[in-house]
Design a protein around this motif. Structure first.
Motif, PDB file in Angstrom:
ATOM      1  N   THR A 194       1.457  -9.051 -15.846  1.00 17.66           N
ATOM      2  CA  THR A 194       0.357  -9.607 -15.065  1.00 17.66           C
ATOM      3  C   THR A 194       0.501  -9.167 -13.613  1.00 17.66           C
ATOM      4  O   THR A 194       1.552  -9.399 -12.999  1.00 17.66           O
ATOM      5  CB  THR A 194       0.379 -11.151 -15.139  1.00 17.66           C
ATOM      6  N   PRO A 195      -0.529  -8.546 -13.061  1.00 15.97           N
ATOM      7  CA  PRO A 195      -0.435  -8.141 -11.655  1.00 15.97           C
ATOM      8  C   PRO A 195      -0.486  -9.352 -10.722  1.00 15.97           C
ATOM      9  O   PRO A 195      -1.037 -10.396 -11.072  1.00 15.97           O
ATOM     10  CB  PRO A 195      -1.649  -7.233 -11.458  1.00 15.97           C
ATOM     11  N   ASP A 196       0.071  -9.181  -9.537  1.00 12.77           N
ATOM     12  CA  ASP A 196       0.060 -10.230  -8.519  1.00 12.77           C
ATOM     13  C   ASP A 196      -1.172 -10.145  -7.627  1.00 12.77           C
ATOM     14  O   ASP A 196      -1.570 -11.138  -7.014  1.00 12.77           O
ATOM     15  CB  ASP A 196       1.308 -10.112  -7.618  1.00 12.77           C
ATOM     16  N   ALA A 197      -1.740  -8.948  -7.523  1.00 15.68           N
ATOM     17  CA  ALA A 197      -2.856  -8.727  -6.607  1.00 15.68           C
ATOM     18  C   ALA A 197      -3.640  -7.497  -7.048  1.00 15.68           C
ATOM     19  O   ALA A 197      -3.178  -6.723  -7.888  1.00 15.68           O
ATOM     20  CB  ALA A 197      -2.330  -8.518  -5.185  1.00 15.68           C
ATOM     21  N   ARG A 198      -4.802  -7.339  -6.445  1.00 14.68           N
ATOM     22  CA  ARG A 198      -5.597  -6.118  -6.652  1.00 14.68           C
ATOM     23  C   ARG A 198      -5.260  -5.124  -5.540  1.00 14.68           C
ATOM     24  O   ARG A 198      -4.905  -5.524  -4.425  1.00 14.68           O
ATOM     25  CB  ARG A 198      -7.091  -6.429  -6.611  1.00 14.68           C
ATOM     26  N   LEU A 199      -5.407  -3.849  -5.831  1.00 10.30           N
ATOM     27  CA  LEU A 199      -5.163  -2.811  -4.830  1.00 10.30           C
ATOM     28  C   LEU A 199      -5.995  -3.060  -3.579  1.00 10.30           C
ATOM     29  O   LEU A 199      -5.530  -2.853  -2.455  1.00 10.30           O
ATOM     30  CB  LEU A 199      -5.504  -1.421  -5.387  1.00 10.30           C
ATOM     31  N   SER A 200      -7.219  -3.510  -3.774  1.00 13.61           N
ATOM     32  CA  SER A 200      -8.130  -3.727  -2.647  1.00 13.61           C
ATOM     33  C   SER A 200      -7.734  -4.918  -1.773  1.00 13.61           C
ATOM     34  O   SER A 200      -8.261  -5.075  -0.672  1.00 13.61           O
ATOM     35  CB  SER A 200      -9.561  -3.920  -3.157  1.00 13.61           C
ATOM     36  N   ASP A 201      -6.794  -5.733  -2.233  1.00 19.08           N
ATOM     37  CA  ASP A 201      -6.415  -6.947  -1.490  1.00 19.08           C
ATOM     38  C   ASP A 201      -5.078  -6.850  -0.778  1.00 19.08           C
ATOM     39  O   ASP A 201      -4.645  -7.823  -0.149  1.00 19.08           O
ATOM     40  CB  ASP A 201      -6.389  -8.149  -2.441  1.00 19.08           C
ATOM     41  N   VAL A 202      -4.394  -5.721  -0.862  1.00 20.02           N
ATOM     42  CA  VAL A 202      -3.086  -5.578  -0.205  1.00 20.02           C
ATOM     43  C   VAL A 202      -3.186  -4.560   0.924  1.00 20.02           C
ATOM     44  O   VAL A 202      -4.057  -3.689   0.918  1.00 20.02           O
ATOM     45  CB  VAL A 202      -1.974  -5.175  -1.214  1.00 20.02           C
ATOM     46  N   GLN A 203      -2.268  -4.699   1.889  1.00 16.39           N
ATOM     47  CA  GLN A 203      -2.243  -3.796   3.037  1.00 16.39           C
ATOM     48  C   GLN A 203      -0.828  -3.279   3.258  1.00 16.39           C
ATOM     49  O   GLN A 203       0.140  -4.037   3.142  1.00 16.39           O
ATOM     50  CB  GLN A 203      -2.709  -4.523   4.296  1.00 16.39           C
ATOM     51  N   ALA A 204      -0.722  -2.032   3.608  1.00 16.58           N
ATOM     52  CA  ALA A 204       0.579  -1.414   3.852  1.00 16.58           C
ATOM     53  C   ALA A 204       1.364  -2.160   4.929  1.00 16.58           C
ATOM     54  O   ALA A 204       2.591  -2.255   4.845  1.00 16.58           O
ATOM     55  CB  ALA A 204       0.406   0.051   4.242  1.00 16.58           C
ATOM     56  N   ALA A 205       0.691  -2.701   5.912  1.00 14.47           N
ATOM     57  CA  ALA A 205       1.362  -3.381   7.018  1.00 14.47           C
ATOM     58  C   ALA A 205       2.218  -4.561   6.555  1.00 14.47           C
ATOM     59  O   ALA A 205       3.161  -4.956   7.246  1.00 14.47           O
ATOM     60  CB  ALA A 205       0.328  -3.867   8.033  1.00 14.47           C
ATOM     61  N   ASP A 206       1.932  -5.102   5.376  1.00  8.64           N
ATOM     62  CA  ASP A 206       2.656  -6.267   4.865  1.00  8.64           C
ATOM     63  C   ASP A 206       3.899  -5.909   4.047  1.00  8.64           C
ATOM     64  O   ASP A 206       4.586  -6.811   3.560  1.00  8.64           O
ATOM     65  CB  ASP A 206       1.728  -7.116   3.985  1.00  8.64           C
ATOM     66  N   TYR A 207       4.199  -4.617   3.891  1.00  7.99           N
ATOM     67  CA  TYR A 207       5.276  -4.179   3.008  1.00  7.99           C
ATOM     68  C   TYR A 207       6.178  -3.168   3.703  1.00  7.99           C
ATOM     69  O   TYR A 207       5.778  -2.504   4.657  1.00  7.99           O
ATOM     70  CB  TYR A 207       4.696  -3.584   1.722  1.00  7.99           C
ATOM     71  N   ASP A 208       7.386  -3.036   3.151  1.00 12.34           N
ATOM     72  CA  ASP A 208       8.379  -2.110   3.701  1.00 12.34           C
ATOM     73  C   ASP A 208       8.457  -0.792   2.941  1.00 12.34           C
ATOM     74  O   ASP A 208       8.932   0.202   3.489  1.00 12.34           O
ATOM     75  CB  ASP A 208       9.768  -2.768   3.668  1.00 12.34           C
ATOM     76  N   LEU A 209       8.043  -0.782   1.667  1.00 13.37           N
ATOM     77  CA  LEU A 209       8.193   0.410   0.831  1.00 13.37           C
ATOM     78  C   LEU A 209       7.154   0.369  -0.281  1.00 13.37           C
ATOM     79  O   LEU A 209       6.827  -0.703  -0.794  1.00 13.37           O
ATOM     80  CB  LEU A 209       9.604   0.442   0.233  1.00 13.37           C
ATOM     81  N   LEU A 210       6.654   1.537  -0.649  1.00 12.03           N
ATOM     82  CA  LEU A 210       5.666   1.682  -1.717  1.00 12.03           C
ATOM     83  C   LEU A 210       6.304   2.384  -2.904  1.00 12.03           C
ATOM     84  O   LEU A 210       6.988   3.394  -2.732  1.00 12.03           O
ATOM     85  CB  LEU A 210       4.478   2.515  -1.232  1.00 12.03           C
ATOM     86  N   VAL A 211       6.066   1.857  -4.119  1.00  9.69           N
ATOM     87  CA  VAL A 211       6.536   2.490  -5.352  1.00  9.69           C
ATOM     88  C   VAL A 211       5.316   2.863  -6.195  1.00  9.69           C
ATOM     89  O   VAL A 211       4.422   2.036  -6.407  1.00  9.69           O
ATOM     90  CB  VAL A 211       7.453   1.557  -6.174  1.00  9.69           C
ATOM     91  N   VAL A 212       5.302   4.106  -6.672  1.00  7.98           N
ATOM     92  CA  VAL A 212       4.241   4.586  -7.543  1.00  7.98           C
ATOM     93  C   VAL A 212       4.868   5.026  -8.866  1.00  7.98           C
ATOM     94  O   VAL A 212       5.450   6.106  -8.962  1.00  7.98           O
ATOM     95  CB  VAL A 212       3.467   5.771  -6.916  1.00  7.98           C
ATOM     96  N   PRO A 213       4.776   4.179  -9.909  1.00  7.49           N
ATOM     97  CA  PRO A 213       5.296   4.558 -11.221  1.00  7.49           C
ATOM     98  C   PRO A 213       4.435   5.653 -11.845  1.00  7.49           C
ATOM     99  O   PRO A 213       3.282   5.847 -11.457  1.00  7.49           O
ATOM    100  CB  PRO A 213       5.197   3.278 -12.050  1.00  7.49           C
ATOM    101  N   GLY A 214       4.998   6.298 -12.861  1.00  6.55           N
ATOM    102  CA  GLY A 214       4.258   7.326 -13.572  1.00  6.55           C
ATOM    103  C   GLY A 214       3.488   6.783 -14.757  1.00  6.55           C
ATOM    104  O   GLY A 214       3.080   5.624 -14.788  1.00  6.55           O
ATOM    105  N   GLY A 215       3.338   7.651 -15.708  1.00  7.09           N
ATOM    106  CA  GLY A 215       2.435   7.417 -16.819  1.00  7.09           C
ATOM    107  C   GLY A 215       1.221   8.281 -16.546  1.00  7.09           C
ATOM    108  O   GLY A 215       0.524   8.073 -15.543  1.00  7.09           O
ATOM    109  N   THR A 216       1.003   9.272 -17.373  1.00 11.29           N
ATOM    110  CA  THR A 216      -0.065  10.242 -17.117  1.00 11.29           C
ATOM    111  C   THR A 216      -1.408   9.566 -16.885  1.00 11.29           C
ATOM    112  O   THR A 216      -2.093   9.840 -15.896  1.00 11.29           O
ATOM    113  CB  THR A 216      -0.173  11.236 -18.291  1.00 11.29           C
TER     114      THR A 216
END
Length: 182
Positions: free
Chosen positions: A60-82
Motif C-alpha cells: 500500500t502506498p503512503d502517498a501519491r507522486l503528485s502529493d510529495v515534494q523533494a524538499a521534504d526528503y533526503d534521498l530518492l530511490v527508484v526501483p526497477g521493473g520494466t
C-alpha cells in the motif's frame, strides 16, 4: 545526518515493480531507522512482480507522486521493473521529483531499469551509471556512460547518483544508500 534521522522517498507506478528492488530498500532502510515514504501514481495498491512476469507482493502506498515534494526528503530511490519504470519515466510528477532532487544536490538511487526515469528527466548527461544492460544504449544516447558493475556511485554534476544492475546487487545498492545517508 544519520540513517535513523533521514527521510527517504521511493517512487513507483502502481504495477510492474520488481518486488525485491522495492521491498529490500523499503524494509532495510526502515529497519535502520529511516522514515521511508512509498509514493505511487495513485493510492491504489502497488502490485510487484518477480522477474517482470510472476506475481509478487502487493504493498500500500503512503502517498501519491503528485502529493510529495523533494524538499521534504533526503534521498530518492527508484526501483526497477520494466513496466514500472516504462510508465513513471513519462509521468510528469516523477520527472519533476527526480529533477528537483538533483537540482537540490540530494542523492538519487536507481536500480535496474530505474535509471530510465533519469534519462527522461535529462539527468544522466556527464554521469556514469550501472543500470541493467537493457538500457545501456539509452544511458549512452542521453550523454551518460554505462558501466557493467554491481554498484557505481557518481558525484558529477552536483548530485550523487547510486546505481546497480539487478536484484543480485541489492546488498551493494542498499549499503551505498545507507552510506549516502550517513
Amino acid at each position: 545526518m544519520a540513517v535513523e534521522n533521514s527521510k527517504v522517498l521511493i517512487i513507483v507506478n502502481n504495477w510492474g515493480i520488481e518486488e525485491t528492488e522495492l521491498t529490500r530498500p523499503l524494509r532495510d532502510l526502515k529497519a535502520a531507522g529511516a522514515k521511508v515514504t512509498l509514493a505511487a501514481t495513485t493510492l491504489d495498491p502497488c502490485e510487484t512482480v518477480q522477474h517482470d512476469r510472476y506475481e509478487g507482493e502487493t504493498l500500500t502506498p503512503d502517498a501519491r507522486l503528485s502529493d510529495v515534494q523533494a524538499a521534504d526528503y533526503d534521498l530518492l530511490v527508484v526501483p526497477g521493473g520494466t513496466c514500472n519504470v516504462d510508465r513513471i519515466r513519462v509521468n510528469e510528477d516523477a520527472i519533476t521529483l527526480a529533477q528537483e532532487f538533483a537540482h537540490e544536490g540530494k542523492p538519487i538511487a536507481a536500480i535496474c531499469h530505474g535509471a530510465w526515469l533519469l534519462v527522461n528527466a535529462g539527468l544522466v548527461a556527464g554521469k556514469t551509471a550501472a543500470p541493467c544492460r537493457y538500457i545501456a544504449a539509452d544511458i549512452e544516447n542521453a550523454g551518460g556512460h554505462y558501466v557493467d558493475e554491481q554498484l557505481h556511485v557518481d558525484d558529477a554534476n552536483g548530485f550523487k547518483l547510486i546505481t546497480s544492475r539487478k536484484p543480485d546487487d541489492l546488498d551493494y545498492f542498499v549499503g551505498a544508500i545507507k552510506d549516502a545517508l550517513k
